[in-house]
Design a protein around this motif. Structure first.
Motif, mmCIF file in Angstrom:
data_model
loop_
_atom_site.group_PDB
_atom_site.id
_atom_site.type_symbol
_atom_site.label_atom_id
_atom_site.label_comp_id
_atom_site.label_asym_id
_atom_site.label_seq_id
_atom_site.Cartn_x
_atom_site.Cartn_y
_atom_site.Cartn_z
ATOM 1 N N ILE A 86 0.845 -1.198 0.000
ATOM 2 C CA ILE A 86 0.000 0.000 0.000
ATOM 3 C C ILE A 86 0.876 1.242 0.000
ATOM 4 C CG2 ILE A 86 -1.727 1.305 1.313
ATOM 5 C CD1 ILE A 86 -2.677 -1.450 2.438
ATOM 6 N N ARG A 87 1.905 1.218 0.817
ATOM 7 C CA ARG A 87 2.771 2.398 0.950
ATOM 8 C C ARG A 87 3.571 2.664 -0.322
ATOM 9 N NH1 ARG A 87 7.721 3.823 4.306
ATOM 10 N NH2 ARG A 87 7.438 6.056 4.663
ATOM 11 N N ARG A 88 3.897 1.630 -1.094
ATOM 12 C CA ARG A 88 4.638 1.857 -2.337
ATOM 13 C C ARG A 88 3.842 2.723 -3.301
ATOM 14 N NH1 ARG A 88 8.175 -2.848 -4.927
ATOM 15 N NH2 ARG A 88 9.331 -0.993 -5.533
ATOM 16 N N GLY A 89 2.530 2.589 -3.265
ATOM 17 C CA GLY A 89 1.700 3.410 -4.131
ATOM 18 C C GLY A 89 1.469 4.810 -3.602
ATOM 19 N N ILE A 90 1.825 5.036 -2.326
ATOM 20 C CA ILE A 90 1.661 6.363 -1.694
ATOM 21 C C ILE A 90 2.962 6.659 -0.950
ATOM 22 C CG2 ILE A 90 0.016 7.824 -0.435
ATOM 23 C CD1 ILE A 90 -1.813 5.401 -0.199
ATOM 24 N N PRO A 91 4.066 6.875 -1.642
ATOM 25 C CA PRO A 91 5.369 6.934 -0.968
ATOM 26 C C PRO A 91 5.538 8.084 0.015
ATOM 27 C CG PRO A 91 5.573 7.538 -3.289
ATOM 28 C CD PRO A 91 4.193 7.006 -3.100
ATOM 29 N N ARG A 92 4.723 9.118 -0.071
ATOM 30 C CA ARG A 92 4.910 10.255 0.834
ATOM 31 C C ARG A 92 4.145 10.116 2.150
ATOM 32 N NH1 ARG A 92 5.521 15.709 -2.933
ATOM 33 N NH2 ARG A 92 6.638 14.692 -4.641
ATOM 34 N N ILE A 93 3.349 9.074 2.300
ATOM 35 C CA ILE A 93 2.645 8.883 3.564
ATOM 36 C C ILE A 93 3.608 8.229 4.552
ATOM 37 C CG2 ILE A 93 1.719 6.592 2.991
ATOM 38 C CD1 ILE A 93 -0.867 7.390 4.431
ATOM 39 N N SER A 94 3.593 8.690 5.782
ATOM 40 C CA SER A 94 4.452 8.080 6.795
ATOM 41 C C SER A 94 3.843 6.749 7.234
ATOM 42 C CB SER A 94 4.604 9.003 8.001
ATOM 43 O OG SER A 94 3.375 9.095 8.710
ATOM 44 N N ARG A 95 4.676 5.904 7.785
ATOM 45 C CA ARG A 95 4.183 4.617 8.277
ATOM 46 C C ARG A 95 3.147 4.822 9.382
ATOM 47 N NH1 ARG A 95 7.169 0.361 6.478
ATOM 48 N NH2 ARG A 95 6.381 -0.962 8.155
ATOM 49 N N THR A 96 3.395 5.811 10.236
ATOM 50 C CA THR A 96 2.451 6.091 11.320
ATOM 51 C C THR A 96 1.104 6.525 10.779
ATOM 52 O OG1 THR A 96 4.252 6.722 12.808
ATOM 53 C CG2 THR A 96 2.040 7.507 13.369
ATOM 54 N N MET A 97 1.126 7.443 9.792
ATOM 55 C CA MET A 97 -0.121 7.928 9.231
ATOM 56 C C MET A 97 -0.882 6.817 8.505
ATOM 57 S SD MET A 97 -2.278 10.326 8.821
ATOM 58 C CE MET A 97 -1.420 11.817 9.348
ATOM 59 N N LEU A 98 -0.155 5.969 7.761
ATOM 60 C CA LEU A 98 -0.827 4.872 7.067
ATOM 61 C C LEU A 98 -1.484 3.936 8.073
ATOM 62 C CD1 LEU A 98 -1.621 3.215 4.646
ATOM 63 C CD2 LEU A 98 0.699 2.262 4.574
ATOM 64 N N SER A 99 -0.782 3.633 9.158
ATOM 65 C CA SER A 99 -1.363 2.779 10.190
ATOM 66 C C SER A 99 -2.634 3.410 10.762
ATOM 67 C CB SER A 99 -0.331 2.550 11.291
ATOM 68 O OG SER A 99 -0.861 1.729 12.303
ATOM 69 N N GLU A 100 -2.594 4.720 11.002
ATOM 70 C CA GLU A 100 -3.767 5.410 11.545
ATOM 71 C C GLU A 100 -4.928 5.381 10.564
ATOM 72 O OE1 GLU A 100 -2.549 9.327 12.583
ATOM 73 O OE2 GLU A 100 -1.355 8.686 14.318
ATOM 74 N N ARG A 101 -4.635 5.593 9.279
ATOM 75 C CA ARG A 101 -5.705 5.602 8.283
ATOM 76 C C ARG A 101 -6.330 4.214 8.129
ATOM 77 N NH1 ARG A 101 -6.059 10.147 9.384
ATOM 78 N NH2 ARG A 101 -5.582 11.938 8.055
#
Length: 220
Positions: free
Chosen positions: A39-54
């Motif tokens: 998921i993060r590869r497609g949204i490289p500017r999102i932080s790991r923390t923010m992705l976890s929260e979302r």
């Protein structure tokens, strides 16, 4: 932060889903990414923390379910989450039709383009032998794409096969072609070069179904 204070379903839905990154996370899940790093590869500017929260927020809404996969946690859309495909599609069509499409002036990342290309590979059109594309886009780290029936992978290093084609020039030219702003001949005039055996260079565009909304014409 206070809410909108409205009964309206538009306001309530926007309050739940309108946070930054949320719909891009849904887009990645709709596109087939189920593991955190994919998921993060497609949204490289999102932080790991923010992705976890979302992801946690979407799970709390009942739009995403988390499960244990063979290689770690996986995230999948529920029926409520899959119904957001119509929202994502409508935003994409509106953006393609009404927003300016001037790739040369946009702040662009290479990784999401390559991830989307890999997703939209036409397996039946690929050469039988493993094919490696090298991407040397100006101002970006070199990336490689391994293409063979049953696999399309984006890699930071050569995966161990001869490099069949080298694409170089400005990222904006590649984006203009992929997004449907320009045909490949126009992208080449913008500086995109495809180097390698002539038969492979000619066949290269047919290896992919371009960006899902490339066929939406600009209103202007």
């Amino acid at each position: 932060m206070s809410g909108y204070g409205q009964f309206c379903a538009v306001a309530r839905a926007h309050e739940a889903l309108g946070g930054r990154w949320t719909l891009l996370v849904v887009r990645e899940l709709l596109s087939g990414s189920h593991r955190f790093n994919d998921i993060r590869r497609g949204i490289p500017r999102i932080s790991r923390t923010m992705l976890s929260e979302r992801l946690q927020s979407l799970a709390h809404l009942g739009a995403v379910i988390r499960s244990d996969g063979p290689h770690g946690p996986e995230y999948r859309l529920t029926p409520a989450g899959r119904e957001l495909a119509a929202v994502i599609g409508a935003l994409a069509v509106w953006g393609q039709r009404w927003l300016p499409r001037r790739a040369a002036t946009e702040d662009l990342d290479l990784e999401p383009v390559l991830v989307d290309m890999a997703r939209r590979t036409r397996a039946e059109a690929l050469p039988r032998a493993p094919t490696v594309l090298r991407f040397d886009l100006r101002g970006h780290a070199t990336r490689f794409m391994l293409l063979r029936p049953g696999e399309a992978s984006v890699c930071e290093h050569n995966p161990g096969f001869p490099e069949s084609l080298r694409l170089h020039g400005p990222l904006a030219a590649l984006v203009a072609w992929w997004r449907g702003d320009a045909e490949l001949a126009d992208a080449k005039r913008l500086g995109l070069a495809v180097d390698g055996p002539r038969d492979l260079a000619r066949a290269f565009p047919a290896w992919f179904d371009r960006y899902q909304f490339a066929g939406i014409r600009a209103a202007s």
